[in-house]
Motif scaffolding. Structure first.
Motif, PDB file in Angstrom:
ATOM      1  N   SER A 227       0.817  -1.223   0.000  1.00 29.63           N
ATOM      2  CA  SER A 227       0.000   0.000   0.000  1.00 29.63           C
ATOM      3  C   SER A 227       0.846   1.266   0.000  1.00 29.63           C
ATOM      4  CB  SER A 227      -0.936  -0.002   1.212  1.00 29.63           C
ATOM      5  OG  SER A 227      -0.193  -0.062   2.419  1.00 29.63           O
ATOM      6  N   ALA A 228       2.169   1.120   0.111  1.00 28.56           N
ATOM      7  CA  ALA A 228       3.045   2.295   0.130  1.00 28.56           C
ATOM      8  C   ALA A 228       3.119   2.920  -1.268  1.00 28.56           C
ATOM      9  CB  ALA A 228       4.441   1.910   0.615  1.00 28.56           C
ATOM     10  N   SER A 229       3.178   4.216  -1.294  1.00 33.94           N
ATOM     11  CA  SER A 229       3.237   4.933  -2.577  1.00 33.94           C
ATOM     12  C   SER A 229       4.596   4.742  -3.234  1.00 33.94           C
ATOM     13  CB  SER A 229       2.971   6.423  -2.351  1.00 33.94           C
ATOM     14  OG  SER A 229       1.705   6.625  -1.754  1.00 33.94           O
ATOM     15  N   LEU A 230       4.583   4.764  -4.555  1.00 37.23           N
ATOM     16  CA  LEU A 230       5.807   4.622  -5.334  1.00 37.23           C
ATOM     17  C   LEU A 230       6.605   5.917  -5.280  1.00 37.23           C
ATOM     18  CD1 LEU A 230       7.365   2.649  -7.181  1.00 37.23           C
ATOM     19  CD2 LEU A 230       6.188   3.703  -9.110  1.00 37.23           C
ATOM     20  N   ARG A 231       7.856   5.839  -4.835  1.00 40.97           N
ATOM     21  CA  ARG A 231       8.693   7.044  -4.740  1.00 40.97           C
ATOM     22  C   ARG A 231       9.306   7.370  -6.101  1.00 40.97           C
ATOM     23  NH1 ARG A 231      10.938   4.373  -0.024  1.00 40.97           N
ATOM     24  NH2 ARG A 231      12.893   4.154  -1.200  1.00 40.97           N
ATOM     25  N   ASP A 232       9.731   8.616  -6.214  1.00 39.95           N
ATOM     26  CA  ASP A 232      10.283   9.091  -7.496  1.00 39.95           C
ATOM     27  C   ASP A 232      11.558   8.345  -7.868  1.00 39.95           C
ATOM     28  OD1 ASP A 232       8.212  10.879  -7.651  1.00 39.95           O
ATOM     29  OD2 ASP A 232       9.354  12.556  -6.781  1.00 39.95           O
TER      30      ASP A 232
ATOM     31  N   GLU B  65      12.266   5.381  -7.332  1.00 33.04           N
ATOM     32  CA  GLU B  65      12.008   3.971  -7.621  1.00 33.04           C
ATOM     33  C   GLU B  65      11.349   3.750  -8.981  1.00 33.04           C
ATOM     34  OE1 GLU B  65      11.109   2.589  -2.977  1.00 33.04           O
ATOM     35  OE2 GLU B  65       9.454   3.049  -4.365  1.00 33.04           O
ATOM     36  N   GLN B  66      10.775   4.789  -9.562  1.00 38.22           N
ATOM     37  CA  GLN B  66       9.969   4.614 -10.767  1.00 38.22           C
ATOM     38  C   GLN B  66      10.778   4.074 -11.946  1.00 38.22           C
ATOM     39  OE1 GLN B  66       7.952   8.262 -11.627  1.00 38.22           O
ATOM     40  NE2 GLN B  66       6.550   8.093  -9.879  1.00 38.22           N
TER      41      GLN B  66
END
Length: 639
Positions: A393-398, A400-401
């Motif tokens: 549920s953690a948001s994708l960090r910049d 990591e994209q």
């Protein structure tokens, strides 16, 4: 700031800073205005906040209306605990509770440097916390002056009496000023505690919280029945099923602690040991490893774990059953503290079910009887935890994209998910395959191979028949009292096997043949290592094909002696005469009257020419009288 009525302001601020919103029943009871300045005998469940309770009760009398303590000098209060861990834990609790009052708190516990403690006492302390033996040493050496004590607290008083500290406690209480306040805290109040209270307390107020003498409502008790040989495997499955943040496994002896610690280390668990043979620094490091997350399982004896408080302790496993209800309650009280839920699991061998039922009944505990988690249940629980993991549920960090896009383009979503799943499962120890436990009331008939060795003429013990079975030879047989009932558990323990992997067992006088499944044999030989040696020095020799049982029976040993037919082959000339005596034939009498022709008789039993002294009726013919009376009679006859 949260306000607490009847509490010293500095203490109230410390409670609010610590996140306290409400007080536990025992803490509220100690703030009763009618208890001010009086002695008290308090009984409450372990983990109910007794340390904070007596800290709240002592503060008004020690501060005497002041907001802060003055310079430290002779101690004003003394807190006594049964073990080093509990004493140091009490010191930590009192330090944050009295932080804003400027109190100096010193400790005097066994296993620590006595010179360091003496220097701390010389600098002065408002409150001293210690164990009975070390406190007595300091008092006798005049390094601890308790002449100005205003209060004495006995924490876990029942345990101190059980550990044999009665004489030390009596010495301390008799040396302390008579005009003091004495508070006794105990999980139970047996006759010995009541008698001690009558001797050293004045009109003590008896305080019993509502939770006394009944099971802790935040603890789920589970009694898990197992086959005796599966006890350790069941513990592994319990630990894997719950995956508690912190768990403690109780054993009855130090040897059991060391054995389980080595076993669980080999299985990939992060474990620490806690037993009486460890030094104080080793015990401190073990507990610190549990607190900071470097270890998740603590294997301990009852005395070593008495009174310790581990944050997030969610699971207590009784590897060895408690001997009495008090021990069961004290062990289980390590979990379910401060409103948190916990599980207390008893590993119950089939033969100990009735004893466990009596134990639970005497402790007034209602437990859920069940089987240990199976391997399938553990794996299913792992899958549920993985799917519900917050990491998804953690948001994708910049940052990591870009890498995520590369992974998806190079391998695809399905392959990335499979790699993640493999890595997740690799970090967990595989669960054990447990034997099925008979249902309640069903009497299990013992198989022949479980309790006795097979007949010599039996080809096997009647166990599993493997089409591709692999045979090994063990250097132990009937002459060494080998029996399947201890050989099978040893093979499973050392070779990472279950009973389903073991087939036929054929026992010889000095050798035992065991059949494994193909997969089991590979796992077994890999587990025992290149030296191929088991417990008790038993050597393992892999065999090619099915062994020749008749040849092994003739050899009668682990492949070293010559065959029986070769050993017994002798020429008729070298045959030994069948005399009953060990004397050589040439020493035996010959001639007339000799009995040398009769080998079944002793040839020297009758020799010609020797007198017969069997009768006293006169000398034999040609001989002499054989007694004094006979000689006198012969002389009278003129012979």
């Amino acid at each position: 700031m949260t306000e607490f009525e009847g509490i010293v302001p500095a203490i109230a601020q410390a409670l609010a800073k610590r996140g306290y919103d409400v007080l536990t029943p025992v803490q509220k009871a100690m703030l009763d205005p009618g208890l001010a300045g009086k002695d008290a005998l308090v009984s409450a469940q372990t983990g109910s906040g007794k340390t904070v309770a007596f800290g709240l009760a002592l503060a008004p009398g020690l501060l005497e209306g002041a907001e802060r303590f003055g310079p430290a000098g002779t101690p004003l209060a003394l807190a006594i605990a049964p073990t080093r861990e509990l004493a140091l834990q009490v010191q930590r609790e009192l330090e944050w509770l009295y932080e804003l009052t400027g109190a100096t708190i010193a400790s005097c516990v066994g296993g620590m440097d006595m010179r360091t403690e003496r220097r701390a006492l010389e600098r002065g302390a408002h409150i001293v916390v210690g164990t009975p033996g070390r406190l007595c040493d300091h008092i006798r050496r005049n390094s601890l002056d308790i002449s100005e004590l205003k209060a004495v607290v006995l924490d876990e008083a029942d345990e101190m009496l059980d550990l044999g500290f009665r004489e030390d406690l009596e010495f301390i209480l008799e040396t302390a000023p008579a005009e003091r306040r004495t508070l006794m805290f105990s999980a139970t109040v047996p006759r010995s505690i009541a008698k001690l209270a009558e001797s050293y307390q004045r009109d003590a107020v008896r305080i019993a919280t509502a939770s006394e003498a009944k099971q802790h409502v935040d603890i789920d008790y589970r009694a898990l029945t197992v086959v005796p040989s599966d006890r350790e495997n069941a513990i592994i499955n319990v630990l894997r099923y719950y995956e508690a943040q912190n768990a403690i496994v109780f054993c009855s002896t130090r040897a059991a602690v060391n054995h389980l610690t080595a076993r669980f280390n080999n299985r990939g668990f992060s474990v620490v040991a806690l037993s009486g043979e460890l030094s104080q620094s080793e015990r401190t490091h073990a507990l610190q490893a549990m607190r900071d997350g470097r270890a998740r399982v603590c294997i301990a004896t009852d005395v070593a774990a008495r009174g310790i408080d581990l944050p997030g302790l969610e699971l207590v496993v009784h590897a060895d059953l408690p001997t009495n209800p008090e021990t069961l309650l004290h062990r289980s009280g390590r979990t379910g503290r401060a409103g948190r839920k916990g599980v207390s699991a008893l590993i119950v061998p089939l033969s100990a079910r009735r004893r466990t039922e009596r134990l639970l009944e005497n402790a007034r505990i209602r437990a859920t009887w069940a089987k240990p988690p199976s391997a399938e249940e553990v794996n299913r629980r792992d899958d549920e935890r993985l799917i519900a993991d917050p990491i998804f549920s953690a948001s994708l960090r910049d940052d990591e994209q870009s890498l995520v896009q590369q992974l998806l383009q190079s391998h695809g979503a399905e392959q990335v998910a499979a790699a993640f799943l493999r890595q997740y499962r690799a970090g967990h120890s595989a669960p054990e395959d447990l034997q099925d436990v008979p249902a309640e009331g069903e009497r299990r008939k013992p198989r022949r191979d479980e309790f006795s060795a097979p007949r010599d003429d039996a080809p096997s013990t009647g166990r599993n028949d493997f089409a591709d079975g692999v045979w090994v030879s063990l250097s132990v047989g009937r002459k060494q009292n080998a029996e399947p009932r201890w050989l099978i558990p040893m093979l499973c323990r050392n070779g990472n096997l279950t009973k389903r992997d073991i087939g036929a067992i054929k026992m010889m006088p000095e050798e035992t043949f065991v059949e494994f499944s193909a997969e089991g044999a590979e796992r077994f030989l890999s587990a025992i290592g290149p030296d191929k040696t088991l417990e008790r020095g038993i050597r393992v020799k892999p065999l090619a094909g099915v062994p020749d049982f008749s040849q092994a029976k003739r050899e009668g040993t682990y492949g070293k002696k010559k065959p029986y037919s070769e050993k017994s082959a002798r020429s008729s000339d070298a045959a030994k005469p069948k005399w009953k005596s060990d004397r050589k034939p040439e020493r035996m009498p010959t001639g007339e009257g000799s009995v040398s022709e009769r080998p079944d008789k002793k040839p020297w039993a009758k020799k010609p020419g020797k007198p017969n002294f069997a009768k006293n009726d006169g000398p034999p013919k040609g001989g002499k009288p054989n007694s004094r009376a006979a000689r006198k009679a012969a002389k009278a006859r003129g012979e």
